[in-house]
Design a protein around this motif. Structure first.
Motif, PDB file in Angstrom:
ATOM      1  N   HIS A   1      -9.899 -14.140 -10.648  1.00 42.84           N
ATOM      2  CA  HIS A   1      -9.751 -12.827 -10.022  1.00 42.84           C
ATOM      3  C   HIS A   1      -9.398 -11.721 -11.027  1.00 42.84           C
ATOM      4  O   HIS A   1      -9.290 -10.559 -10.649  1.00 42.84           O
ATOM      5  N   PHE A   2      -9.239 -12.083 -12.288  1.00 47.48           N
ATOM      6  CA  PHE A   2      -8.886 -11.092 -13.309  1.00 47.48           C
ATOM      7  C   PHE A   2     -10.074 -10.866 -14.236  1.00 47.48           C
ATOM      8  O   PHE A   2     -10.606 -11.804 -14.821  1.00 47.48           O
ATOM      9  N   LYS A   3     -10.456  -9.608 -14.362  1.00 46.48           N
ATOM     10  CA  LYS A   3     -11.620  -9.256 -15.183  1.00 46.48           C
ATOM     11  C   LYS A   3     -11.283  -8.052 -16.058  1.00 46.48           C
ATOM     12  O   LYS A   3     -10.345  -7.302 -15.782  1.00 46.48           O
ATOM     13  N   ASP A   4     -12.054  -7.845 -17.108  1.00 47.55           N
ATOM     14  CA  ASP A   4     -11.875  -6.680 -17.967  1.00 47.55           C
ATOM     15  C   ASP A   4     -11.943  -5.418 -17.113  1.00 47.55           C
ATOM     16  O   ASP A   4     -12.835  -5.276 -16.267  1.00 47.55           O
ATOM     17  N   GLY A   5     -11.001  -4.508 -17.345  1.00 48.34           N
ATOM     18  CA  GLY A   5     -11.002  -3.248 -16.617  1.00 48.34           C
ATOM     19  C   GLY A   5     -10.300  -3.295 -15.278  1.00 48.34           C
ATOM     20  O   GLY A   5     -10.246  -2.281 -14.574  1.00 48.34           O
ATOM     21  N   SER A   6      -9.761  -4.453 -14.893  1.00 49.18           N
ATOM     22  CA  SER A   6      -9.069  -4.572 -13.606  1.00 49.18           C
ATOM     23  C   SER A   6      -7.756  -3.788 -13.603  1.00 49.18           C
ATOM     24  O   SER A   6      -7.159  -3.534 -14.651  1.00 49.18           O
ATOM     25  N   SER A   7      -7.310  -3.432 -12.412  1.00 47.72           N
ATOM     26  CA  SER A   7      -5.967  -2.869 -12.253  1.00 47.72           C
ATOM     27  C   SER A   7      -5.082  -3.970 -11.676  1.00 47.72           C
ATOM     28  O   SER A   7      -5.463  -4.666 -10.737  1.00 47.72           O
ATOM     29  N   ILE A   8      -3.911  -4.144 -12.282  1.00 42.05           N
ATOM     30  CA  ILE A   8      -2.988  -5.204 -11.884  1.00 42.05           C
ATOM     31  C   ILE A   8      -1.626  -4.584 -11.592  1.00 42.05           C
ATOM     32  O   ILE A   8      -1.043  -3.891 -12.429  1.00 42.05           O
TER      33      ILE A   8
ATOM     34  N   GLY B   1       0.765   2.993  -0.831  1.00 41.46           N
ATOM     35  CA  GLY B   1      -0.501   2.303  -1.034  1.00 41.46           C
ATOM     36  C   GLY B   1      -0.621   1.082  -0.153  1.00 41.46           C
ATOM     37  O   GLY B   1      -1.700   0.769   0.353  1.00 41.46           O
ATOM     38  N   GLY B   2       0.505   0.407   0.073  1.00 44.50           N
ATOM     39  CA  GLY B   2       0.487  -0.807   0.869  1.00 44.50           C
ATOM     40  C   GLY B   2       0.352  -0.579   2.360  1.00 44.50           C
ATOM     41  O   GLY B   2      -0.249  -1.392   3.065  1.00 44.50           O
ATOM     42  N   VAL B   3       0.898   0.538   2.840  1.00 48.06           N
ATOM     43  CA  VAL B   3       0.870   0.783   4.292  1.00 48.06           C
ATOM     44  C   VAL B   3      -0.212   1.778   4.703  1.00 48.06           C
ATOM     45  O   VAL B   3      -0.340   2.116   5.879  1.00 48.06           O
TER      46      VAL B   3
ATOM     47  N   LEU C   1       6.306  18.139  -4.102  1.00 48.95           N
ATOM     48  CA  LEU C   1       5.088  17.716  -4.794  1.00 48.95           C
ATOM     49  C   LEU C   1       4.447  16.580  -4.007  1.00 48.95           C
ATOM     50  O   LEU C   1       5.140  15.705  -3.480  1.00 48.95           O
ATOM     51  N   LEU C   2       3.127  16.591  -3.940  1.00 48.17           N
ATOM     52  CA  LEU C   2       2.399  15.506  -3.298  1.00 48.17           C
ATOM     53  C   LEU C   2       2.132  14.424  -4.341  1.00 48.17           C
ATOM     54  O   LEU C   2       1.428  14.650  -5.318  1.00 48.17           O
ATOM     55  N   GLU C   3       2.739  13.263  -4.152  1.00 46.59           N
ATOM     56  CA  GLU C   3       2.530  12.127  -5.048  1.00 46.59           C
ATOM     57  C   GLU C   3       1.533  11.170  -4.393  1.00 46.59           C
ATOM     58  O   GLU C   3       1.679  10.804  -3.228  1.00 46.59           O
ATOM     59  N   THR C   4       0.530  10.779  -5.135  1.00 45.73           N
ATOM     60  CA  THR C   4      -0.535   9.936  -4.578  1.00 45.73           C
ATOM     61  C   THR C   4      -0.098   8.473  -4.483  1.00 45.73           C
ATOM     62  O   THR C   4       0.756   8.013  -5.241  1.00 45.73           O
ATOM     63  N   PRO C   5      -0.694   7.732  -3.554  1.00 47.26           N
ATOM     64  CA  PRO C   5      -0.346   6.309  -3.396  1.00 47.26           C
ATOM     65  C   PRO C   5      -0.879   5.482  -4.552  1.00 47.26           C
ATOM     66  O   PRO C   5      -1.816   5.876  -5.248  1.00 47.26           O
ATOM     67  N   LEU C   6      -0.273   4.323  -4.763  1.00 45.63           N
ATOM     68  CA  LEU C   6      -0.707   3.408  -5.807  1.00 45.63           C
ATOM     69  C   LEU C   6      -1.207   2.102  -5.187  1.00 45.63           C
ATOM     70  O   LEU C   6      -0.540   1.526  -4.329  1.00 45.63           O
ATOM     71  N   LYS C   7      -2.380   1.669  -5.635  1.00 43.79           N
ATOM     72  CA  LYS C   7      -2.965   0.412  -5.196  1.00 43.79           C
ATOM     73  C   LYS C   7      -3.515  -0.286  -6.434  1.00 43.79           C
ATOM     74  O   LYS C   7      -3.619   0.313  -7.504  1.00 43.79           O
ATOM     75  N   ALA C   8      -3.880  -1.551  -6.289  1.00 43.37           N
ATOM     76  CA  ALA C   8      -4.431  -2.279  -7.427  1.00 43.37           C
ATOM     77  C   ALA C   8      -5.460  -3.303  -6.962  1.00 43.37           C
ATOM     78  O   ALA C   8      -5.438  -3.742  -5.807  1.00 43.37           O
TER      79      ALA C   8
ATOM     80  N   MET D   1       2.121  -5.851  -0.858  1.00 36.70           N
ATOM     81  CA  MET D   1       1.336  -5.162   0.160  1.00 36.70           C
ATOM     82  C   MET D   1       0.244  -4.290  -0.432  1.00 36.70           C
ATOM     83  O   MET D   1      -0.714  -3.939   0.251  1.00 36.70           O
ATOM     84  N   ALA D   2       0.395  -3.909  -1.704  1.00 44.54           N
ATOM     85  CA  ALA D   2      -0.470  -2.873  -2.274  1.00 44.54           C
ATOM     86  C   ALA D   2      -1.647  -3.391  -3.080  1.00 44.54           C
ATOM     87  O   ALA D   2      -2.397  -2.602  -3.656  1.00 44.54           O
ATOM     88  N   GLY D   3      -1.833  -4.687  -3.129  1.00 43.25           N
ATOM     89  CA  GLY D   3      -2.972  -5.230  -3.861  1.00 43.25           C
ATOM     90  C   GLY D   3      -4.151  -5.505  -2.940  1.00 43.25           C
ATOM     91  O   GLY D   3      -3.966  -5.959  -1.805  1.00 43.25           O
ATOM     92  N   THR D   4      -5.342  -5.222  -3.414  1.00 35.64           N
ATOM     93  CA  THR D   4      -6.527  -5.612  -2.647  1.00 35.64           C
ATOM     94  C   THR D   4      -6.542  -7.129  -2.493  1.00 35.64           C
ATOM     95  O   THR D   4      -6.953  -7.660  -1.463  1.00 35.64           O
ATOM     96  N   TYR D   5      -6.063  -7.807  -3.541  1.00 34.16           N
ATOM     97  CA  TYR D   5      -5.925  -9.263  -3.500  1.00 34.16           C
ATOM     98  C   TYR D   5      -4.549  -9.579  -4.082  1.00 34.16           C
ATOM     99  O   TYR D   5      -4.207  -9.122  -5.171  1.00 34.16           O
ATOM    100  N   THR D   6      -3.736 -10.337  -3.357  1.00 28.82           N
ATOM    101  CA  THR D   6      -2.363 -10.608  -3.780  1.00 28.82           C
ATOM    102  C   THR D   6      -2.147 -12.085  -4.053  1.00 28.82           C
ATOM    103  O   THR D   6      -2.490 -12.940  -3.235  1.00 28.82           O
ATOM    104  N   ILE D   7      -1.574 -12.361  -5.223  1.00 27.87           N
ATOM    105  CA  ILE D   7      -1.312 -13.734  -5.646  1.00 27.87           C
ATOM    106  C   ILE D   7       0.184 -13.903  -5.882  1.00 27.87           C
ATOM    107  O   ILE D   7       0.804 -13.112  -6.598  1.00 27.87           O
TER     108      ILE D   7
END
Length: 233
Positions: free
Chosen positions: A21-28, A117-119, A149-156, A187-193
């Protein structure tokens, strides 16, 4: 008449299955604080695979040879979003040399951005940084006469956490300070391990002790072992 059997989901996997599930350029995104609570077996597997150009999202940069800091120190990350990097001088040098893009976010704001990002929130409003260089490039919104300030959500792409105990469905229990931001990260990962110390059959965990419900976890692996006390010495 034969009774219908309810299928039990088993999310327990091997390191070999995890690393796919880990590739070059991934966000973790990773849980933990100062290396404590970072999943060591997963991090070592990422290093062994040679994955690079990663975007890392977590509380800090760990230490040069502890936790997520090992990935940073080997130059595998192109960007780091964290609250501080002071415990890892290698990260500071890479940032100074222009080899690592670092985005700082105050610890509370960072945690809330991850939670958002998770919710499924599209952002959070904070007054931290108003009137300073922090507000550069950020949208301002007035609420009740107060500038925010508007802070954007974080996901990975992938979220990795370390837990004390899990069942085969992925319900997680954490150990004291190793819990840290892990429930939010999960909660914030598209895929969680989740990497855990002990795996038990589904139904054996006390529901009142479960912190992260298994619905947020896609895969569980057994840790190969780490003693946090030794890691810090």
């Amino acid at each position: 008449m034969e009774k219908t059997k309810r299928r039990r989901i088993n999310k327990v996997a091997t390191v070999e299955q995890v690393i796919s599930h880990f590739k070059d350029g991934s966000s973790i995104m990773y849980g933990g604080f100062g290396g404590i609570g970072n999943p060591p077996t997963i991090i070592n597997a990422i290093l062994e695979k040679g994955v690079k150009d990663l975007t890392l999202i977590g509380n800090d940069a760990g230490f040069p040879h502890i936790g997520i800091g090992k990935i940073v120190s080997e130059g595998r990350a192109k960007k780091l979003i964290a609250s501080h990097i002071g415990s890892n001088p290698v990260a500071g040098q890479l940032m100074t040399d222009g080899k690592l893009d670092v985005e700082f976010s105050p610890q509370g704001t960072l945690a809330e951005r991850i939670r958002a990002g998770g919710v499924g929130l599209e952002g959070i409003l904070v007054d931290v940084g108003v009137g300073s260089m922090v507000e550069e490039g950020k949208q301002k919104i007035v609420v009740g006469g107060k500038e925010c300030l508007l802070e954007t959500p974080l996901k990975a792409d992938v979220a990795i956490v370390y837990a004390k105990k899990a069942d085969t469905f992925g319900n997680l229990i954490y150990d004291t300070s190793a819990r840290n931001t892990s429930p939010l990260v999960a909660m914030a990962g598209t895929y969680t391990i989740a990497e855990v110390e002990e795996i038990v059959p589904a139904g054996e965990l006390d529901p009142e002790c479960i912190v992260t419900p298994g619905v947020f976890v896609d895969m569980v692996i057994q840790t190969e072992g780490v003693n946090w006390k030794w890691a810090w010495e």
